[in-house]
Design a protein around this motif. Structure first.
Motif, PDB file in Angstrom:
ATOM      1  N   LEU A 126      49.427   5.731   2.508  1.00 46.11           N
ATOM      2  CA  LEU A 126      50.867   5.712   2.777  1.00 46.11           C
ATOM      3  C   LEU A 126      51.451   4.302   2.674  1.00 46.11           C
ATOM      4  CD1 LEU A 126      51.145   8.079   5.892  1.00 46.11           C
ATOM      5  CD2 LEU A 126      51.476   8.665   3.501  1.00 46.11           C
ATOM      6  N   HIS A 127      50.579   3.276   2.666  1.00 45.11           N
ATOM      7  CA  HIS A 127      50.999   1.864   2.585  1.00 45.11           C
ATOM      8  C   HIS A 127      51.995   1.501   3.684  1.00 45.11           C
ATOM      9  CE1 HIS A 127      49.388   2.800  -1.310  1.00 45.11           C
ATOM     10  NE2 HIS A 127      50.455   3.508  -1.636  1.00 45.11           N
ATOM     11  N   LEU A 128      51.865   2.079   4.869  1.00 47.17           N
ATOM     12  CA  LEU A 128      52.807   1.751   5.947  1.00 47.17           C
ATOM     13  C   LEU A 128      52.121   1.030   7.101  1.00 47.17           C
ATOM     14  CD1 LEU A 128      54.830   5.100   6.126  1.00 47.17           C
ATOM     15  CD2 LEU A 128      55.670   2.895   5.330  1.00 47.17           C
ATOM     16  N   GLY A 129      50.846   0.758   6.949  1.00 51.32           N
ATOM     17  CA  GLY A 129      50.116   0.073   8.014  1.00 51.32           C
ATOM     18  C   GLY A 129      49.812   0.966   9.203  1.00 51.32           C
ATOM     19  N   LEU A 130      50.010   2.277   9.054  1.00 49.45           N
ATOM     20  CA  LEU A 130      49.754   3.173  10.186  1.00 49.45           C
ATOM     21  C   LEU A 130      48.264   3.240  10.519  1.00 49.45           C
ATOM     22  CD1 LEU A 130      52.189   6.165   9.489  1.00 49.45           C
ATOM     23  CD2 LEU A 130      52.496   4.204  10.987  1.00 49.45           C
ATOM     24  N   GLU A 131      47.414   2.870   9.562  1.00 54.32           N
ATOM     25  CA  GLU A 131      45.972   2.938   9.818  1.00 54.32           C
ATOM     26  C   GLU A 131      45.554   1.992  10.941  1.00 54.32           C
ATOM     27  OE1 GLU A 131      47.389   2.327   7.002  1.00 54.32           O
ATOM     28  OE2 GLU A 131      46.829   0.359   6.204  1.00 54.32           O
ATOM     29  N   ASP A 132      46.413   1.000  11.236  1.00 51.70           N
ATOM     30  CA  ASP A 132      46.075   0.086  12.337  1.00 51.70           C
ATOM     31  C   ASP A 132      46.686   0.526  13.661  1.00 51.70           C
ATOM     32  OD1 ASP A 132      44.824  -1.551  10.471  1.00 51.70           O
ATOM     33  OD2 ASP A 132      46.739  -2.479   9.948  1.00 51.70           O
ATOM     34  N   ARG A 133      47.381   1.664  13.649  1.00 42.19           N
ATOM     35  CA  ARG A 133      48.058   2.108  14.871  1.00 42.19           C
ATOM     36  C   ARG A 133      47.620   3.511  15.264  1.00 42.19           C
ATOM     37  NH1 ARG A 133      54.247   1.354  13.428  1.00 42.19           N
ATOM     38  NH2 ARG A 133      54.515   1.835  15.628  1.00 42.19           N
ATOM     39  N   GLY A 183      61.315   7.627   9.204  1.00 37.93           N
ATOM     40  CA  GLY A 183      60.638   7.556   7.917  1.00 37.93           C
ATOM     41  C   GLY A 183      59.130   7.592   8.074  1.00 37.93           C
ATOM     42  N   GLU A 184      58.635   6.834   9.054  1.00 34.49           N
ATOM     43  CA  GLU A 184      57.192   6.821   9.295  1.00 34.49           C
ATOM     44  C   GLU A 184      56.694   8.189   9.718  1.00 34.49           C
ATOM     45  OE1 GLU A 184      56.581   2.190  10.794  1.00 34.49           O
ATOM     46  OE2 GLU A 184      57.245   3.703  12.217  1.00 34.49           O
ATOM     47  N   ARG A 185      57.487   8.837  10.572  1.00 33.22           N
ATOM     48  CA  ARG A 185      57.087  10.177  11.028  1.00 33.22           C
ATOM     49  C   ARG A 185      57.054  11.150   9.868  1.00 33.22           C
ATOM     50  NH1 ARG A 185      59.455  11.817  16.916  1.00 33.22           N
ATOM     51  NH2 ARG A 185      58.242  13.663  16.490  1.00 33.22           N
ATOM     52  N   GLN A 186      58.046  11.030   8.980  1.00 29.72           N
ATOM     53  CA  GLN A 186      58.094  11.958   7.861  1.00 29.72           C
ATOM     54  C   GLN A 186      56.929  11.694   6.900  1.00 29.72           C
ATOM     55  OE1 GLN A 186      59.518  14.445   8.293  1.00 29.72           O
ATOM     56  NE2 GLN A 186      60.888  15.211   6.725  1.00 29.72           N
ATOM     57  N   ALA A 187      56.575  10.430   6.719  1.00 34.61           N
ATOM     58  CA  ALA A 187      55.423  10.108   5.871  1.00 34.61           C
ATOM     59  C   ALA A 187      54.153  10.701   6.485  1.00 34.61           C
ATOM     60  CB  ALA A 187      55.285   8.592   5.727  1.00 34.61           C
ATOM     61  N   LEU A 188      54.036  10.572   7.809  1.00 36.83           N
ATOM     62  CA  LEU A 188      52.877  11.134   8.495  1.00 36.83           C
ATOM     63  C   LEU A 188      52.867  12.662   8.351  1.00 36.83           C
ATOM     64  CD1 LEU A 188      50.432  10.630  10.359  1.00 36.83           C
ATOM     65  CD2 LEU A 188      51.977  10.822  12.309  1.00 36.83           C
ATOM     66  N   SER A 189      54.042  13.286   8.498  1.00 37.36           N
ATOM     67  CA  SER A 189      54.134  14.737   8.327  1.00 37.36           C
ATOM     68  C   SER A 189      53.657  15.157   6.947  1.00 37.36           C
ATOM     69  CB  SER A 189      55.578  15.227   8.497  1.00 37.36           C
ATOM     70  OG  SER A 189      56.094  14.811   9.718  1.00 37.36           O
ATOM     71  N   LEU A 190      54.076  14.381   5.956  1.00 34.85           N
ATOM     72  CA  LEU A 190      53.706  14.693   4.573  1.00 34.85           C
ATOM     73  C   LEU A 190      52.188  14.607   4.408  1.00 34.85           C
ATOM     74  CD1 LEU A 190      54.852  15.319   1.757  1.00 34.85           C
ATOM     75  CD2 LEU A 190      54.934  12.865   1.332  1.00 34.85           C
ATOM     76  N   ARG A 218      55.607  12.225  -4.833  1.00 34.20           N
ATOM     77  CA  ARG A 218      55.191  12.221  -6.233  1.00 34.20           C
ATOM     78  C   ARG A 218      53.711  11.836  -6.345  1.00 34.20           C
ATOM     79  NH1 ARG A 218      58.994  10.451 -10.199  1.00 34.20           N
ATOM     80  NH2 ARG A 218      59.831   9.098  -8.588  1.00 34.20           N
ATOM     81  N   GLU A 219      53.361  10.721  -5.676  1.00 36.50           N
ATOM     82  CA  GLU A 219      51.974  10.245  -5.725  1.00 36.50           C
ATOM     83  C   GLU A 219      50.983  11.300  -5.240  1.00 36.50           C
ATOM     84  OE1 GLU A 219      51.302   6.586  -3.539  1.00 36.50           O
ATOM     85  OE2 GLU A 219      53.073   5.711  -4.525  1.00 36.50           O
ATOM     86  N   ILE A 220      51.304  11.846  -4.062  1.00 40.05           N
ATOM     87  CA  ILE A 220      50.359  12.780  -3.438  1.00 40.05           C
ATOM     88  C   ILE A 220      50.191  14.036  -4.284  1.00 40.05           C
ATOM     89  CG2 ILE A 220      50.035  14.332  -1.468  1.00 40.05           C
ATOM     90  CD1 ILE A 220      51.195  12.126   0.305  1.00 40.05           C
ATOM     91  N   VAL A 221      51.315  14.590  -4.746  1.00 37.49           N
ATOM     92  CA  VAL A 221      51.217  15.830  -5.520  1.00 37.49           C
ATOM     93  C   VAL A 221      50.497  15.579  -6.838  1.00 37.49           C
ATOM     94  CG1 VAL A 221      52.513  17.661  -6.665  1.00 37.49           C
ATOM     95  CG2 VAL A 221      53.240  16.836  -4.425  1.00 37.49           C
ATOM     96  N   GLU A 222      50.774  14.422  -7.453  1.00 36.10           N
ATOM     97  CA  GLU A 222      50.101  14.098  -8.706  1.00 36.10           C
ATOM     98  C   GLU A 222      48.587  14.012  -8.492  1.00 36.10           C
ATOM     99  OE1 GLU A 222      51.528  10.469 -10.847  1.00 36.10           O
ATOM    100  OE2 GLU A 222      53.065  11.951 -11.410  1.00 36.10           O
ATOM    101  N   GLU A 223      48.222  13.333  -7.441  1.00 31.78           N
ATOM    102  CA  GLU A 223      46.811  13.093  -7.191  1.00 31.78           C
ATOM    103  C   GLU A 223      46.068  14.366  -6.799  1.00 31.78           C
ATOM    104  OE1 GLU A 223      44.299  10.302  -4.173  1.00 31.78           O
ATOM    105  OE2 GLU A 223      46.052   9.464  -5.204  1.00 31.78           O
TER     106      GLU A 223
END
Ligand SMILES: Nc1ncnc2c1ncn2[C@@H]1O[C@H](COP(=O)(O)OP(=O)(O)OP(=O)(O)O)[C@@H](O)[C@H]1O
Ligand SMILES: [Mg+2]
Lengths: 328, 264
Positions: free
Chosen positions: B134-141, B152-159, B192-197
């Protein structure tokens, strides 16, 4: 004085199990479950009847837990399958339990004074260990005038309550436990992750009332009787414990919150014991004191934080004014 | 992969509030299809998604996932095949629980939940590497409560939670609509990234026509409970907003212009 506080702590540790149950329904499931007033008595009634019918005391206590679980599950069924709102489901079950409890007991009060209970059995084993003498010697050394009869109830109940606390902590971190917490927090979301929220709620309320009934069974054996009306207002006592504990200890993590709930239950009993020592309050005022306590525990933390906030703002304003003066 | 056959649904039938939300909807998605869905307010887009997910049951018609009829399967069971992200960033996560606990909830989607700890060392490592994408640095939290995250962070996490177990179908209902433009773009790019991958079979509702054109290999337009346009492949690549508006006018004989919302 010392003896009455000692007794309050003993009772508080037993009540703490009930408070943990209330924490499960009220906080974890976000379900204000009034079944508690009934299921506490159900626990006491089942244990008392079983004991007077010569069932072993431990088995009698376990039976109480199971009956409480069933009562809570029915509340859950009413809410999830019957689509009755949470408050009303609890009220209906509490009312029904009043009659059911009377049926179980056959009379409105069952004395247990000459029966063997978990606590009499315990003190039989305990007295051989010599712990009481040691502890009481310590107490008299520091100048206590009256000494507790036995430490067995306090120490063993503390261990039992802490074991229940640790099991609860563990459970709430398991896969099922996480889903249960999510069901109380965001039902739509956890359903989209393939969890059956109905089952989770029924199970959660069952566990909650199982603990409440266990507490009722132990309390009846502690005071030496089961009474039809011993559960009146129990939900508020549970809430008082949860809220007092949380406002003092905080809710940073589950482990901390469950600890707070136990401490809240003990503190609650101590405050009541102290209040009843005053000349103008008597035992009939307990419920009033309880409600006032809950109100204070709800209002005071808010007042404190508003006060802190306004002080912080005033400080900022003054600092700004002084800086402005300095620049002139 | 996903089949929707002759679905109709009328709300409040037989009352003055009667509303036919869907009329004879037929839709077939092949594995790996990424379909964007547009249409004016009240066209029935969300209703269609709710029928696919099981949140609503159709009056007639059936839904199949992987050749299996799921029309009457309750929502919670069906969701083992379906990942969903809602419009409201608050809707897809549990605010009082930590990031890793939320991921553990999602991780159990297609497994039986047991009395083992939801988070362990192995899973934590897996969650970290997933959050990395996600490139949001959530891996450290990992042990931060999700309620503290921004929308935005929550929605990225939801995704991430909706996709990282590789569900058969991904449903996105205006999942960028409640975010400010830059956050919306972030989530769009992540999608886009996730669905492509992962090559997930995806259905995405949007009110942003440009987004509907940019993403996916197929576009459908809904109006008044019907699918009125279905464009895929080469044709979708050359599609423009003008062409879409023109098509709508040709089919419906009226302007779409008075519904500004559709332009996003
Ligand atoms: N639960 C309901 N009860 C009654 N009517 C409903 C219900 N849900 C939706 N409708 C109606 O059905 C129609 C389709 O609604 P739906 O939410 O599917 O539209 P939509 O295409 O998602 O619109 P939007 O772009 O505004 O989200 C609308 O007219 C709506 O008012
Ligand atoms: Mg919609």
């Amino acid at each position: 004085m010392f003896i009455s506080i000692f007794g309050a702590i003993e009772a508080g540790v037993i009540y703490a199990i009930m408070a943990l149950g209330v924490y499960l329904s009220f906080r974890v499931l976000d379900f204000p479950d009034l079944t508690v007033d009934g299921s506490f008595v159900t626990g006491a009634a089942v244990a008392a009847i079983a004991i007077t019918h010569d069932v072993s005391t431990v088995l009698a206590t376990m039976l109480a837990l199971i009956t409480g679980f069933i009562a809570g599950s029915v509340t859950g069924l009413l809410n999830t399958k019957g689509k009755i709102n949470p408050l009303l489901s609890g009220i209906l079950m509490m009312t029904a339990l009043y009659s059911i409890n009377l049926r179980i007991m056959g009379q409105s009060n069952i004395p247990l004074l000459n029966q063997s209970t978990v606590f009499t059995r315990l003190s039989d084993i305990w007295s051989g260990l010599g712990i009481d003498t040691t502890l009481n010697q310590g107490l008299s050394a520091i100048g206590a005038s009256s000494l507790p009869r036995t430490w067995s109830i306090l120490i063993v109940m503390l261990v039992v309550t802490l074991v229940i606390k640790f099991i609860t902590d563990y459970y709430l971190k398991t896969e099922v436990g996480l889903a249960l917490r999510a069901a109380g927090d965001n039902e739509k979301m956890i359903r989209s992750f393939s969890a059956n929220t109905d089952h989770l709620k029924i199970m959660g309320l069952g566990l909650s009332n199982g603990l409440v009934a266990l507490s009722g069974a132990l309390y009846a054996q502690y005071v030496g009787f089961a009474d039809l009306n011993m559960g009146v207002g129990m939900i508020v006592v549970g809430l008082a414990s949860v809220i007092i504990g949380e406002s003092i200890i905080g809710t940073k993590s589950i482990m901390r919150t469950t600890f707070a709930v136990i401490l809240g239950a003990i503190l609650y009993r101590i405050v009541i014991a102290l209040a009843l020592r005053s000349t103008f309050l008597d035992a009939n005022d307990t419920k009033l004191i309880t409600s006032v306590l809950v109100i204070l525990a709800l209002v005071i933390p808010k007042l404190i934080s508003t006060h802190k906030e306004s002080k912080r703002k005033r400080r900022k304003r003054i600092a700004l004014q002084q800086r402005a003066k300095g620049e002139v | 992969m996903l089949e929707v056959n002759d679905i109709s649904l009328t709300f409040n039938e037989g009352t003055p509030d009667e509303k036919q939300a869907l009329q004879d909807i037929n839709l077939k998605l092949s594995k790996g299809d990424f379909v964007t869905v547009i249409g004016s307010n009240g066209a029935g887009k969300s209703t269609l998604m709710n029928i696919i997910s099981g949140a609503l049951l159709p009056d007639v018609g059936d839904v199949q996932i992987n050749q299996k009829k799921v029309t009457m399967m309750p929502e919670y069971k069906r969701s083992q095949y379906i990942g969903r992200v809602f419009q409201d960033p608050m809707a897809g996560t549990s605010p009082t629980m930590t990031i890793e606990e939320n991921l553990a909830l999602a991780y159990s989607r297609d497994k039986k939940r047991s009395l083992r700890p939801g988070v362990n060392k192995k899973r934590r490592d897996f969650f970290k590497s997933a959050l990395n994408s996600l490139h949001l640095g959530l891996e450290d939290r990992l042990s931060a409560k999700v309620g503290l995250l921004s929308g935005g962070e929550r929605q990225a996490l939801s995704l991430l939670m909706a996709t990282f177990t590789n569900p058969d179908i991904l449903l996105l209902d205006e999942h960028t609509a409640a975010l400010d433009p830059s956050r919306a773009e972030l989530i769009t790019n992540l999608t886009r990234e996730i669905v492509e991958e992962t090559q997930l079979t995806t259905l995405m509702i949007t009110h942003n026509m440009q987004q509907a054109l940019d993403l996916g290999n197929r576009l459908i337009m809904m109006d008044k409970g019907q699918i009125i346009l279905d464009i895929a492949g080469e044709e979708k690549l050359t599609l423009t907003i003008e062409k879409l508006l023109h098509e709508f006018q040709r089919i419906r004989g009226e302007q779409l212009g008075d519904d500004r919302a559709i332009l996003g």
